[in-house]
Design an enzyme around this catalytic site. Structure first.
Site, mmCIF file in Angstrom:
data_model
loop_
_atom_site.group_PDB
_atom_site.id
_atom_site.type_symbol
_atom_site.label_atom_id
_atom_site.label_comp_id
_atom_site.label_asym_id
_atom_site.label_seq_id
_atom_site.Cartn_x
_atom_site.Cartn_y
_atom_site.Cartn_z
ATOM 1 N N GLY A 38 0.843 -1.184 0.000
ATOM 2 C CA GLY A 38 0.000 0.000 0.000
ATOM 3 C C GLY A 38 0.877 1.232 0.000
ATOM 4 N N ALA A 39 1.261 1.700 -1.159
ATOM 5 C CA ALA A 39 2.228 2.789 -1.274
ATOM 6 C C ALA A 39 1.657 4.140 -0.888
ATOM 7 C CB ALA A 39 2.766 2.844 -2.701
ATOM 8 N N SER A 40 0.376 4.214 -0.576
ATOM 9 C CA SER A 40 -0.223 5.506 -0.262
ATOM 10 C C SER A 40 -0.200 5.817 1.228
ATOM 11 C CB SER A 40 -1.670 5.541 -0.758
ATOM 12 O OG SER A 40 -2.423 4.548 -0.081
ATOM 13 N N LEU A 43 3.134 7.140 6.547
ATOM 14 C CA LEU A 43 4.523 6.922 6.952
ATOM 15 C C LEU A 43 5.415 6.689 5.738
ATOM 16 C CD1 LEU A 43 6.682 6.468 9.147
ATOM 17 C CD2 LEU A 43 6.046 4.070 9.127
ATOM 18 N N ALA A 44 4.938 5.868 4.806
ATOM 19 C CA ALA A 44 5.739 5.585 3.610
ATOM 20 C C ALA A 44 6.025 6.871 2.840
ATOM 21 C CB ALA A 44 5.019 4.576 2.723
ATOM 22 N N LYS A 45 4.998 7.698 2.640
ATOM 23 C CA LYS A 45 5.175 8.931 1.863
ATOM 24 C C LYS A 45 6.045 9.953 2.578
ATOM 25 C CE LYS A 45 0.769 9.561 0.688
ATOM 26 N NZ LYS A 45 -0.431 10.205 0.164
ATOM 27 N N TYR A 86 -6.727 -6.614 5.847
ATOM 28 C CA TYR A 86 -5.739 -7.080 6.823
ATOM 29 C C TYR A 86 -5.794 -8.585 7.031
ATOM 30 C CZ TYR A 86 -4.393 -2.406 8.481
ATOM 31 O OH TYR A 86 -3.905 -1.150 8.590
ATOM 32 N N HIS A 106 16.320 -20.928 15.620
ATOM 33 C CA HIS A 106 17.140 -19.874 16.197
ATOM 34 C C HIS A 106 18.382 -19.595 15.358
ATOM 35 C CE1 HIS A 106 14.608 -19.851 19.642
ATOM 36 N NE2 HIS A 106 14.841 -21.125 19.889
ATOM 37 N N ARG A 163 32.871 -16.063 13.284
ATOM 38 C CA ARG A 163 31.567 -16.195 12.634
ATOM 39 C C ARG A 163 30.495 -16.629 13.618
ATOM 40 N NH1 ARG A 163 31.722 -20.411 9.526
ATOM 41 N NH2 ARG A 163 29.557 -20.114 8.966
#
Length: 191
Positions: A38-40, A43-45, A86, A106, A163
Site C-alpha cells: 500500500g504505497a499511499s 509513513l511511507a510517503k 488485513y 534460532h 563467525r
C-alpha cells in the site's frame, strides 16, 4: 563554540544511510527486507520514500533478486492498506513468509514483523475489525513469546570476531546447509 543546528528527521535518516553505506561493515551485516504494502500510506510517503534514492530502489531490487530464498533475512511487512484486507494479507504472510518452525529456527534468526498504518476511518465497525485482527496476531505470537521467556535460553559463547559458535556450523551441517562464504570480521574500532 559552533552553533548547533537542529536537523530534520529526513536529514538525520540521510546521514545515517550514508554512514551505513561507508566501509565494509554494512555489507557484512544481516539482510533486512522491508515489504511495503500500500504505497499511499502516510509513513511511507513522509518518512520512508524521501530517504531512499531511486538508485537505492534499483540496488535493493537487484540484491533481493539475488538472494537464495531470502530465508536468513529479517522481514518487516509494513501494511498501509485498508482494514478490510488485513485478514487476507496477514494470513498469507503467516502461511508463506513466516518460518513454519520458528521455535527451532534460532540459527537462522529469521524475524517476521508486521506494522500497520493508523486506521483510515473511525467507523466503529472498521475499528472493531482492526481490534479483531490485532487479537488474532497476538493469539499467534503470545505462545511463542511465552515459550521464549520460559526457556530462558542462554546464548552460546563464542570468540569475539569469529563467525559464531562451532555448534552453529555443526547444526547447519546436520540440516544440510553448506556454508560457502568467505566471511572475515574486521574490527571497525581498529581501522
Amino acid at each position: 563554540m559552533a552553533e548547533q543546528v537542529a536537523l530534520s528527521r529526513t536529514q538525520v535518516c540521510g546521514i545515517l544511510r550514508e554512514e551505513l553505506y561507508q566501509g565494509d561493515a554494512f555489507h557484512q551485516s544481516d539482510t533486512h527486507i522491508f515489504i511495503i504494502m500500500g504505497a499511499s500510506g502516510d509513513l511511507a510517503k513522509k518518512k520512508i520514500y524521501p530517504t531512499i534514492e531511486p538508485a537505492s530502489f534499483q540496488r535493493l531490487n537487484t540484491h533481493m533478486n539475488s538472494l537464495h530464498h531470502g530465508a536468513q533475512a529479517n522481514r518487516l511487512f509494513y501494511l498501509a492498506l485498508p482494514p478490510i484486507v488485513y485478514e487476507a494479507v496477514t494470513k498469507n504472510i503467516k502461511e508463506t513468509c513466516m518460518s513454519q518452525d520458528v521455535m527451532q529456527n534460532h540459527l537462522l534468526q529469521m524475524l517476521c514483523l508486521v506494522a500497520m498504518e493508523k486506521p483510515a476511518s473511525t467507523n466503529s465497525d472498521d475499528v472493531r475489525d482492526e481490534k479483531d485482527e490485532l487479537q488474532e496476531a497476538w493469539r499467534i505470537f503470545t505462545p511463542l513469546l511465552h515459550h521464549i521467556e520460559r526457556e530462558k535460553t542462554q546464548p552460546i559463547p563464542y570468540v569475539y570476531g569469529s563467525r559464531g559458535p562451532p555448534e552453529a556450523d555443526e547444526l547447519m551441517k546436520r540440516v544440510g546447509f553448506q556454508y560457502e562464504g568467505t566471511y572475515k570480521w574486521v574490527n571497525p574500532h581498529k581501522l
